[in-house]
Design a protein around this motif. Structure first.
Motif, PDB file in Angstrom:
ATOM      1  N   ARG A 153      53.533 -30.826 -10.672  1.00 16.37           N
ATOM      2  CA  ARG A 153      51.631 -30.072 -10.929  1.00 16.37           C
ATOM      3  C   ARG A 153      50.498 -30.772 -10.960  1.00 16.37           C
ATOM      4  NH1 ARG A 153      52.117 -25.291 -15.006  1.00 16.37           N
ATOM      5  NH2 ARG A 153      53.045 -26.361 -16.144  1.00 16.37           N
ATOM      6  N   TRP A 154      50.934 -31.846 -11.990  1.00 18.87           N
ATOM      7  CA  TRP A 154      49.725 -32.787 -12.497  1.00 18.87           C
ATOM      8  C   TRP A 154      49.249 -33.473 -11.463  1.00 18.87           C
ATOM      9  CZ3 TRP A 154      48.442 -28.446 -15.214  1.00 18.87           C
ATOM     10  CH2 TRP A 154      50.132 -28.470 -15.618  1.00 18.87           C
ATOM     11  N   TRP A 155      49.726 -33.445  -9.988  1.00 21.91           N
ATOM     12  CA  TRP A 155      49.762 -34.936  -8.935  1.00 21.91           C
ATOM     13  C   TRP A 155      48.165 -35.095  -8.747  1.00 21.91           C
ATOM     14  CZ3 TRP A 155      52.169 -39.124  -9.174  1.00 21.91           C
ATOM     15  CH2 TRP A 155      53.504 -39.445  -9.124  1.00 21.91           C
ATOM     16  N   ILE A 156      47.165 -35.791  -8.425  1.00 22.79           N
ATOM     17  CA  ILE A 156      45.715 -34.918  -7.792  1.00 22.79           C
ATOM     18  C   ILE A 156      45.468 -34.908  -7.035  1.00 22.79           C
ATOM     19  CG2 ILE A 156      43.343 -36.571  -7.826  1.00 22.79           C
ATOM     20  CD1 ILE A 156      44.622 -35.137 -10.516  1.00 22.79           C
ATOM     21  N   GLU A 157      46.262 -36.072  -6.408  1.00 26.79           N
ATOM     22  CA  GLU A 157      46.179 -35.929  -4.623  1.00 26.79           C
ATOM     23  C   GLU A 157      45.469 -34.925  -4.000  1.00 26.79           C
ATOM     24  OE1 GLU A 157      46.176 -35.736  -0.532  1.00 26.79           O
ATOM     25  OE2 GLU A 157      48.460 -35.014  -1.588  1.00 26.79           O
ATOM     26  N   PRO A 158      46.758 -33.650  -4.397  1.00 27.05           N
ATOM     27  CA  PRO A 158      46.516 -32.366  -3.422  1.00 27.05           C
ATOM     28  C   PRO A 158      44.816 -31.478  -3.912  1.00 27.05           C
ATOM     29  CG  PRO A 158      48.838 -32.299  -4.580  1.00 27.05           C
ATOM     30  CD  PRO A 158      47.875 -33.659  -4.904  1.00 27.05           C
ATOM     31  N   ILE A 159      45.060 -31.945  -4.943  1.00 25.21           N
ATOM     32  CA  ILE A 159      43.271 -31.294  -5.182  1.00 25.21           C
ATOM     33  C   ILE A 159      42.371 -32.084  -5.453  1.00 25.21           C
ATOM     34  CG2 ILE A 159      42.074 -30.885  -7.653  1.00 25.21           C
ATOM     35  CD1 ILE A 159      44.479 -30.913  -8.886  1.00 25.21           C
TER      36      ILE A 159
ATOM     37  N   PRO B  85      41.190 -19.462  -4.291  1.00 23.28           N
ATOM     38  CA  PRO B  85      42.506 -19.461  -4.121  1.00 23.28           C
ATOM     39  C   PRO B  85      43.338 -20.689  -4.127  1.00 23.28           C
ATOM     40  CG  PRO B  85      41.625 -18.483  -2.291  1.00 23.28           C
ATOM     41  CD  PRO B  85      40.348 -18.756  -3.355  1.00 23.28           C
ATOM     42  N   ARG B  86      43.013 -20.960  -3.071  1.00 20.79           N
ATOM     43  CA  ARG B  86      43.303 -22.170  -2.873  1.00 20.79           C
ATOM     44  C   ARG B  86      44.123 -23.231  -4.261  1.00 20.79           C
ATOM     45  NH1 ARG B  86      41.568 -20.542   1.093  1.00 20.79           N
ATOM     46  NH2 ARG B  86      42.067 -20.264   3.273  1.00 20.79           N
ATOM     47  N   LEU B  87      42.791 -23.777  -5.443  1.00 15.81           N
ATOM     48  CA  LEU B  87      43.062 -23.956  -6.160  1.00 15.81           C
ATOM     49  C   LEU B  87      44.093 -23.323  -7.243  1.00 15.81           C
ATOM     50  CD1 LEU B  87      41.593 -26.334  -7.916  1.00 15.81           C
ATOM     51  CD2 LEU B  87      40.491 -24.631  -9.068  1.00 15.81           C
ATOM     52  N   HIS B  88      43.864 -22.249  -7.484  1.00 20.70           N
ATOM     53  CA  HIS B  88      45.024 -20.734  -8.009  1.00 20.70           C
ATOM     54  C   HIS B  88      46.433 -21.455  -7.119  1.00 20.70           C
ATOM     55  CE1 HIS B  88      46.994 -17.661  -9.770  1.00 20.70           C
ATOM     56  NE2 HIS B  88      46.365 -17.781 -10.510  1.00 20.70           N
ATOM     57  N   ALA B  89      46.679 -21.442  -6.257  1.00 24.59           N
ATOM     58  CA  ALA B  89      47.461 -21.787  -5.565  1.00 24.59           C
ATOM     59  C   ALA B  89      48.363 -23.296  -5.473  1.00 24.59           C
ATOM     60  CB  ALA B  89      47.868 -21.075  -4.162  1.00 24.59           C
ATOM     61  N   THR B  90      47.630 -24.228  -5.879  1.00 29.76           N
ATOM     62  CA  THR B  90      47.746 -25.776  -6.114  1.00 29.76           C
ATOM     63  C   THR B  90      48.703 -26.105  -7.626  1.00 29.76           C
ATOM     64  OG1 THR B  90      46.216 -26.224  -3.785  1.00 29.76           O
ATOM     65  CG2 THR B  90      46.836 -28.122  -5.999  1.00 29.76           C
ATOM     66  N   LEU B  91      47.141 -25.417  -8.554  1.00 32.58           N
ATOM     67  CA  LEU B  91      47.148 -25.948 -10.462  1.00 32.58           C
ATOM     68  C   LEU B  91      48.408 -24.079 -10.274  1.00 32.58           C
ATOM     69  CD1 LEU B  91      44.244 -26.850 -11.590  1.00 32.58           C
ATOM     70  CD2 LEU B  91      46.877 -27.611 -11.498  1.00 32.58           C
TER      71      LEU B  91
ATOM     72  N   LEU C 256      36.872 -21.055 -11.104  1.00 33.12           N
ATOM     73  CA  LEU C 256      37.766 -20.234  -9.437  1.00 33.12           C
ATOM     74  C   LEU C 256      39.322 -20.189 -10.368  1.00 33.12           C
ATOM     75  CD1 LEU C 256      36.002 -23.080  -6.987  1.00 33.12           C
ATOM     76  CD2 LEU C 256      34.713 -20.643  -7.721  1.00 33.12           C
ATOM     77  N   TRP C 257      39.048 -20.455 -10.863  1.00 30.17           N
ATOM     78  CA  TRP C 257      41.113 -20.471 -11.799  1.00 30.17           C
ATOM     79  C   TRP C 257      40.571 -18.998 -11.822  1.00 30.17           C
ATOM     80  CZ3 TRP C 257      43.850 -19.174 -14.689  1.00 30.17           C
ATOM     81  CH2 TRP C 257      45.652 -19.116 -14.665  1.00 30.17           C
ATOM     82  N   TRP C 258      39.763 -18.604 -12.317  1.00 29.71           N
ATOM     83  CA  TRP C 258      40.525 -17.433 -13.700  1.00 29.71           C
ATOM     84  C   TRP C 258      39.693 -16.396 -12.712  1.00 29.71           C
ATOM     85  CZ3 TRP C 258      42.662 -15.987 -17.830  1.00 29.71           C
ATOM     86  CH2 TRP C 258      43.247 -17.043 -18.406  1.00 29.71           C
TER      87      TRP C 258
ATOM     88  N   ALA D  39      56.718 -24.663  -7.586  1.00 25.24           N
ATOM     89  CA  ALA D  39      55.414 -26.001  -7.637  1.00 25.24           C
ATOM     90  C   ALA D  39      56.236 -27.765  -6.835  1.00 25.24           C
ATOM     91  CB  ALA D  39      54.647 -26.091  -9.078  1.00 25.24           C
ATOM     92  N   GLU D  40      57.419 -27.773  -7.640  1.00 25.80           N
ATOM     93  CA  GLU D  40      58.275 -28.700  -7.176  1.00 25.80           C
ATOM     94  C   GLU D  40      58.162 -29.542  -6.079  1.00 25.80           C
ATOM     95  OE1 GLU D  40      59.467 -32.844  -8.480  1.00 25.80           O
ATOM     96  OE2 GLU D  40      59.292 -31.260 -10.258  1.00 25.80           O
ATOM     97  N   SER D  41      58.614 -28.653  -4.984  1.00 20.19           N
ATOM     98  CA  SER D  41      59.291 -28.326  -3.800  1.00 20.19           C
ATOM     99  C   SER D  41      58.136 -28.025  -2.849  1.00 20.19           C
ATOM    100  CB  SER D  41      60.066 -27.520  -3.248  1.00 20.19           C
ATOM    101  OG  SER D  41      60.433 -26.228  -3.828  1.00 20.19           O
ATOM    102  N   ALA D  42      56.592 -27.133  -3.599  1.00 19.26           N
ATOM    103  CA  ALA D  42      55.898 -26.376  -2.751  1.00 19.26           C
ATOM    104  C   ALA D  42      55.145 -27.272  -1.708  1.00 19.26           C
ATOM    105  CB  ALA D  42      54.936 -25.796  -3.373  1.00 19.26           C
ATOM    106  N   GLN D  43      55.000 -27.050  -0.200  1.00 16.26           N
ATOM    107  CA  GLN D  43      54.031 -27.329   0.141  1.00 16.26           C
ATOM    108  C   GLN D  43      52.649 -27.820   0.459  1.00 16.26           C
ATOM    109  OE1 GLN D  43      55.456 -29.254   3.288  1.00 16.26           O
ATOM    110  NE2 GLN D  43      57.456 -28.954   2.041  1.00 16.26           N
ATOM    111  N   PRO D  44      51.889 -28.167   0.363  1.00 14.97           N
ATOM    112  CA  PRO D  44      50.226 -28.487   0.554  1.00 14.97           C
ATOM    113  C   PRO D  44      49.664 -26.695   0.638  1.00 14.97           C
ATOM    114  CG  PRO D  44      50.948 -30.322   1.259  1.00 14.97           C
ATOM    115  CD  PRO D  44      52.358 -29.319   1.461  1.00 14.97           C
ATOM    116  N   VAL D  45      48.981 -25.865   0.146  1.00 20.80           N
ATOM    117  CA  VAL D  45      47.993 -25.362   0.681  1.00 20.80           C
ATOM    118  C   VAL D  45      47.492 -24.516   2.270  1.00 20.80           C
ATOM    119  CG1 VAL D  45      48.035 -24.562  -1.789  1.00 20.80           C
ATOM    120  CG2 VAL D  45      46.351 -25.412  -0.673  1.00 20.80           C
ATOM    121  N   GLU D  46      48.012 -23.505   2.092  1.00 19.21           N
ATOM    122  CA  GLU D  46      47.137 -23.894   3.903  1.00 19.21           C
ATOM    123  C   GLU D  46      45.650 -23.922   4.208  1.00 19.21           C
ATOM    124  OE1 GLU D  46      48.605 -20.382   6.849  1.00 19.21           O
ATOM    125  OE2 GLU D  46      50.609 -20.033   5.560  1.00 19.21           O
TER     126      GLU D  46
END
Length: 292
Positions: A53-59, A83-89, A148-150, A244-251
């Motif tokens: 979850r802590w990888w920066i690149e998706p964010i 929603p995309r930040l929440h689903a990424t983090l 945004l997350w909250w 999160a380990e195997s999740a694809q980047p959010v749409e």
């Protein structure tokens, strides 16, 4: 407009609020220059390296897409990014309550996004606009990314982020409602969204007036009794975080899916929607003629 720091870390970390000030420069707040990033990296606390979850690149990818997509209307980025930040983090609420995480995200990862999103326009009254420091390091309802997350956490309906888009499309709702303890009651959050979606409540004044009325009524009426909620299954959140380990980047075009929790009970949401609509009819709204 400033760009990202020269040194962007590969992973999220924790930046203590006491260490923030040297990087919160006047040049940054005016949108002129960002720190290099090297010195900041020396004062952070690492997060576990075995957690994907802590990888920066998706964010970073998300915020860059938001800046491109909404370059003509920055405020619209909130409804897209939340929603995309929440689903990424994929955070627990306990993790999301740690301001150090948001400090690091703001100053080490995406200070350029905060300047892009929150630097006011130049006006005669404000010839040298500044970003409010709280957008980088501040309360959960003010800090750029934590708000945004909250908002996504409190307005999602189980796995459905549709209500989040509606809620975050109204700036007054985010500013006002995130401060209300009642918003943690899921039927309350969903009823508010329905009033927005129906067009019964539209303007900032109407949102503020309704929020005040709901808060006041909640002091004497316990919404849990009028509109009971079902307890959440903590296993659903644990499973979602583990994925999160195997999740694809959010749409980018369709909404992602949140934790596979049951939605708020429909009977409770409907009951509160009707009750809040009645409250709204008599709520004191500045500029509205008496009698509705």
């Amino acid at each position: 407009m400033i760009t990202q720091p020269n040194h962007v870390p590969e992973r999220l970390a924790l930046l203590d609020t006491s260490a923030v000030d040297p990087f919160l420069t006047e040049e940054l707040l005016r949108g002129e220059q960002v720190h290099g990033g090297i010195d900041l990296a020396k004062v952070v606390e690492p997060l576990p390296e075995d957690d994907a979850r802590w990888w920066i690149e998706p964010i970073r990818s998300l915020v860059e897409d938001a800046m491109f997509e909404f370059r003509e209307d920055r405020t619209r980025a909130d409804a897209w990014l939340a929603p995309r930040l929440h689903a990424t983090l994929r955070l627990t609420r306990r993790e999301a309550a740690d301001k150090r995480l948001w400090n690091h995200l703001a100053l080490a990862v995406a200070p350029d996004y905060i300047v892009w999103r929150h630097l006011p326009e130049v006006t005669a009254k404000q010839p040298e606009p500044r970003v409010a420091a709280q957008r980088f390091s501040g309360p959960a309802d003010r800090q750029c990314f934590s708000r945004l997350w909250w908002a996504a956490e409190l307005f999602r309906n189980g796995p459905d982020y549709g209500p989040v888009e509606i809620a975050c499309g109204n700036q007054d709702l985010i500013h006002t409602v995130l401060r209300m303890d009642l918003i943690d009651h899921r039927p309350t959050a969903q009823a508010l969204v329905r009033l927005l979606k129906s067009g019964q409540v539209t303007t900032g004044r109407e949102v503020n007036g309704l929020s005040t009325a709901i808060n006041t009524a909640g002091a004497t009426l316990i919404y849990d009794i009028l509109a009971p909620d079902e307890p959440r299954d903590p296993a659903a959140l644990r499973d979602w975080i583990a994925e999160a380990e195997s999740a694809q980047p959010v749409e980018r075009h369709g909404l992602p899916d949140g934790p596979d929790e049951d939605p708020a009970p429909e009977e409770s949401v409907a009951a509160l929607t009707g009750y809040f609509a009645e409250l709204f009819e008599t709520a004191p709204i500045r500029g509205r003629e008496s009698g509705g």
